[in-house]
Design an enzyme around this catalytic site. Structure first.
Site, PDB file in Angstrom:
ATOM      1  N   ARG A 499       0.828  -1.207   0.000  1.00  0.00           N
ATOM      2  CA  ARG A 499       0.000   0.000   0.000  1.00  0.00           C
ATOM      3  C   ARG A 499       0.859   1.252   0.000  1.00  0.00           C
ATOM      4  NH1 ARG A 499      -5.515  -1.059  -0.592  1.00  0.00           N
ATOM      5  NH2 ARG A 499      -5.644   1.138  -0.024  1.00  0.00           N
ATOM      6  N   VAL A 500       0.370   2.265  -0.685  1.00  0.00           N
ATOM      7  CA  VAL A 500       1.077   3.543  -0.662  1.00  0.00           C
ATOM      8  C   VAL A 500       0.276   4.585   0.124  1.00  0.00           C
ATOM      9  CG1 VAL A 500       2.337   3.140  -2.804  1.00  0.00           C
ATOM     10  CG2 VAL A 500       0.063   4.186  -2.894  1.00  0.00           C
ATOM     11  N   ASP A 501      -0.854   4.153   0.724  1.00  0.00           N
ATOM     12  CA  ASP A 501      -1.648   5.096   1.512  1.00  0.00           C
ATOM     13  C   ASP A 501      -1.512   4.741   2.994  1.00  0.00           C
ATOM     14  OD1 ASP A 501      -3.011   2.728   1.547  1.00  0.00           O
ATOM     15  OD2 ASP A 501      -4.822   3.492   0.585  1.00  0.00           O
ATOM     16  N   ASP A 502      -2.355   5.315   3.829  1.00  0.00           N
ATOM     17  CA  ASP A 502      -2.227   5.080   5.266  1.00  0.00           C
ATOM     18  C   ASP A 502      -2.988   3.837   5.706  1.00  0.00           C
ATOM     19  OD1 ASP A 502      -0.585   7.255   5.596  1.00  0.00           O
ATOM     20  OD2 ASP A 502      -2.287   8.627   5.751  1.00  0.00           O
ATOM     21  N   VAL A 503      -2.832   2.791   4.929  1.00  0.00           N
ATOM     22  CA  VAL A 503      -3.481   1.531   5.267  1.00  0.00           C
ATOM     23  C   VAL A 503      -2.364   0.522   5.474  1.00  0.00           C
ATOM     24  CG1 VAL A 503      -4.872  -0.345   4.295  1.00  0.00           C
ATOM     25  CG2 VAL A 503      -5.617   2.026   4.016  1.00  0.00           C
TER      26      VAL A 503
END
Ligand code: WT7
Length: 631
Positions: A499-503
């Site tokens: 993941r590249v997001d805050d997940v």
């Protein structure tokens, strides 16, 4: 087939859809979509105007084809020696009884039903019963806490909650009904009162008389459901009518209600199951996922049953009573297709080969992996030891949002590469873009997007279409953005990098850092928290939490435990932080934004990669954090 699927998606998918039963055929065009936010509302529709029912297609259609006596579900209990089977005809009867009961209490088309059950046969039964009458099921994984369950109840306002008394997982008993009681009290405080709580008595875990009871609200499944007729008319629904809602984590604290509709989801999950596992009617299939997650929806309940497959449903823990349990089950039922997660592969790999090799496993033909990138060493162990070097591995990349496999091998059809999910499934056109949203060609590295729609794409986030558009379609206009980083090699193979997001992805379970942070700051002695993922040998990623304490409070072992407890209570045990790092201050920019990049480096002890810290409001907090890492 791939060529046709992207050149003529309407023709390709309508030929496949015609193999299912439709009360009325869909209208034209077969699909319409707008995926470009610059052209207005994001809108995806497949087979609009078609009338069908997915439960009918799973059960009645297979029975009419002469498979009524075929085993649909092989249920294996937690404790050795507890098992049961249901043929397609028996499963239909059970589903109809529950469907009739639901109708009798006023549940109908479009009503939400929350299901909070472990892996009993009653879980797929409940999903199918909802589908039969056009109700929208929302399964909540039975590892979520009362507060998380209440949050979902308040969001979708179900007519009924379906649960069971308790469940045994390994040596532990979990009192699910107590958790539901607590959740129903909390949701009532938020003005959502639930009138009926249908409770299955799971007597292997807890005796009926020991379960707490609210007269008038709580009803024993066994007291009412078996009294209803074993046939039930089908509610024919539009292909675009909602089938289910499944809550998943995003980058804010509030879970997202991912909404899937009926027709496209049906056609796509059935087709992906058939091809990605090379399914044949004689196969015995086992997916270790829980129906509380999307994998259990698409590849325990719907995909296999739509294909008329024999499906194992396992209640227990894969390491109970010992690390050989999975292979014991494989031999017991002569399983030919085994689908699991890298975290399970890694945890069993640690226990040693003898737990595997003492079982024959000769029935195995195809292996599958899902949930996170599978590291090449785990892949090789799975291939060589579990599969004796003869079973291809389908490393299926997909998401709650995509409904079904997007990038996946087709066993035997093309060369495998350990750690790569290989190539796109029929109809899927993945693209890799750079940070400006420019499509990259050939060998490259960037953000994974999809440039077309496919039948089982989610249609919205329940009650929040705007969040749907901003989260998935605004970062790179014109594309669906997956949230994953990805490389493409010279052969066109895709390599997902996470993941590249805050997940973060813990044991294949998706957890929003913001959810864990908001749980931590609800602790009276915690004023700020920042959570990042760190590499973890078994779980893939572990949860690493930096916490700032209230003025005058000092860090202690007791406080550490109570911070972890607050996360367990607010979200569930699977989200408990692996590490709490006391942070008198957090690295922030002058505008107050927490610099997670730096926190990730501190958490992974990559101190020589900290990068530029001069833009921080107070660069000294970094040294302070490093010093405290070892205290
Ligand atoms: C995220 C979706 C899809 C069912 C389970 C998780 C990661 C999933 C793979 C794979 C690399 C994978 C991605 C994705 N992921 N499968 N085979 N290889 N990464 O569903 O909770 O919606 O999570 O899981 O990061 O975005 P989910």
């Amino acid at each position: 087939m791939y060529g046709r699927s992207v050149e003529d998606p309407a023709g390709f998918w309508s030929d496949i859809a015609s193999e299912f039963y439709w009360k009325q055929k869909w209208g034209q065009p077969v699909y319409t979509h707008n995926l470009d936010i610059r052209n207005g509302k994001i809108d995806i529709q497949w087979f609009k105007g078609g009338k069908t029912n997915i439960c009918y297609n799973c059960l009645d259609r297979n029975i009419d084809a002469g498979n009524g006596d075929k085993v649909a579900i092989l249920w294996e209990g937690n404790d050795l020696g507890r098992d049961a089977t249901l043929t397609y005809t028996q499963l239909l009867a059970r589903v109809c009884q529950l469907a009739n009961y639901l109708k009798s209490i006023g549940v109908g088309k479009g009503d939400a039903v929350i299901i909070y059950l472990p892996m009993l046969m009653e879980l797929p039964i409940a999903m199918l019963a909802c589908a039969r009458i056009g109700a929208i099921h929302s399964v909540v994984f039975a590892g979520f806490s009362a507060e998380s369950l209440a949050q979902r109840i308040v969001d979708c306002k179900p007519k009924i909650v379906i649960t069971c008394s308790a469940v045994k997982r390994g040596a532990k008993t979990i009192f699910l009904k107590d958790i539901v009681d607590d959740a129903l009290t909390q949701s009532a405080q938020n003005s959502v009162k639930i009138d009926v709580c249908l409770t299955f008595e799971n007597e292997s875990a807890l005796q009926k008389q020991m379960t707490k009871w609210v007269e008038g609200r709580d009803i024993w499944w066994q007291d009412v459901v078996p009294k209803y007729p074993v046939t039930c008319d089908v509610e024919w629904v539009d292909a675009e009518d909602p089938l289910f809602l499944l809550y998943t984590s995003g980058s804010t604290g509030k879970p997202k209600g991912v909404l899937h509709t009926t027709g496209g989801y049906m056609v796509y999950t059935a087709t992906t199951f058939k091809y990605a596992f090379d399914y044949k009617p004689k196969d015995i299939y086992w997916c270790t996922a829980d129906c509380g997650w999307i994998t259990g929806h698409s590849y325990v309940t719907y995909g296999p049953l739509l294909n008329g497959a024999t499906n194992v449903v396992f209640e227990g823990a894969p390491n109970f009573p010992d690390a050989g349990r999975c292979w014991d089950i494989v031999d017991k039922y002569k399983i030919s297709i085994f689908y699991t997660a890298p975290t399970l592969v890694r945890s069993l790999m640690r226990e040693g080969d003898e737990h595997v090799t003492r079982y024959s496993r000769k029935s195995l033909r195809v292996l599958g992996s899902v949930g996170e990138p599978i590291n090449p060493s785990a892949w090789r162990w799975f291939f060589n030891v579990v599969g004796d070097g003869k079973c291809p591995i389908s490393d299926t990349w997909w998401q709650t949002e995509t409904g079904g496999f997007m990038i996946t091998p087709m066993p035997g059809a093309w060369p495998q590469k350990p750690g790569s999910a290989t190539l796109p499934f029929f109809g899927v056109q993945p693209v890799i873009v750079d940070e400006k949203g420019v499509e990259l060609e050939g060998e490259c590295s960037g953000y994974l997007c999809v440039k077309n729609s496919w039948p089982s794409a989610f249609r919205t986030l329940y009650g929040d279409h705007e969040r749907y558009e901003t989260t998935y379609f605004s970062a790179f206009p014109g594309y669906y953005f997956t949230g994953d980083g990805c490389n493409r090699d010279k052969d066109g193979y895709y390599w997902l990098t996470g993941r590249v997001d805050d997940v973060i992805n813990v044991s294949g379970h998706r957890i929003g850092t913001a959810e864990v942070e908001s749980a931590l700051v609800s602790h009276p002695q915690c004023v700020e928290a920042a959570v990042v993922g760190v590499e973890h040998d078994v779980k893939g990623q572990g949860i690493y939490a930096f916490v700032t304490l209230a003025e005058g409070v000092s860090y202690s072992e007791e406080l550490r435990k109570s911070l972890i407890k607050v996360v367990r209570d607010k979200i569930g045990g699977f989200a408990a932080p692996d590490k709490i790092h006391w942070a008198p201050g957090l690295p922030k920019t002058r505008s107050g934004k927490i610099m997670r990049r730096i926190l990730r480096k501190i958490a992974s002890n990559s101190l020589d990669e900290l990068g530029d810290t001069s833009t921080l409001a107070d660069p000294t907090v970094v040294d302070q954090l490093i010093a405290l890492a070892h205290s």
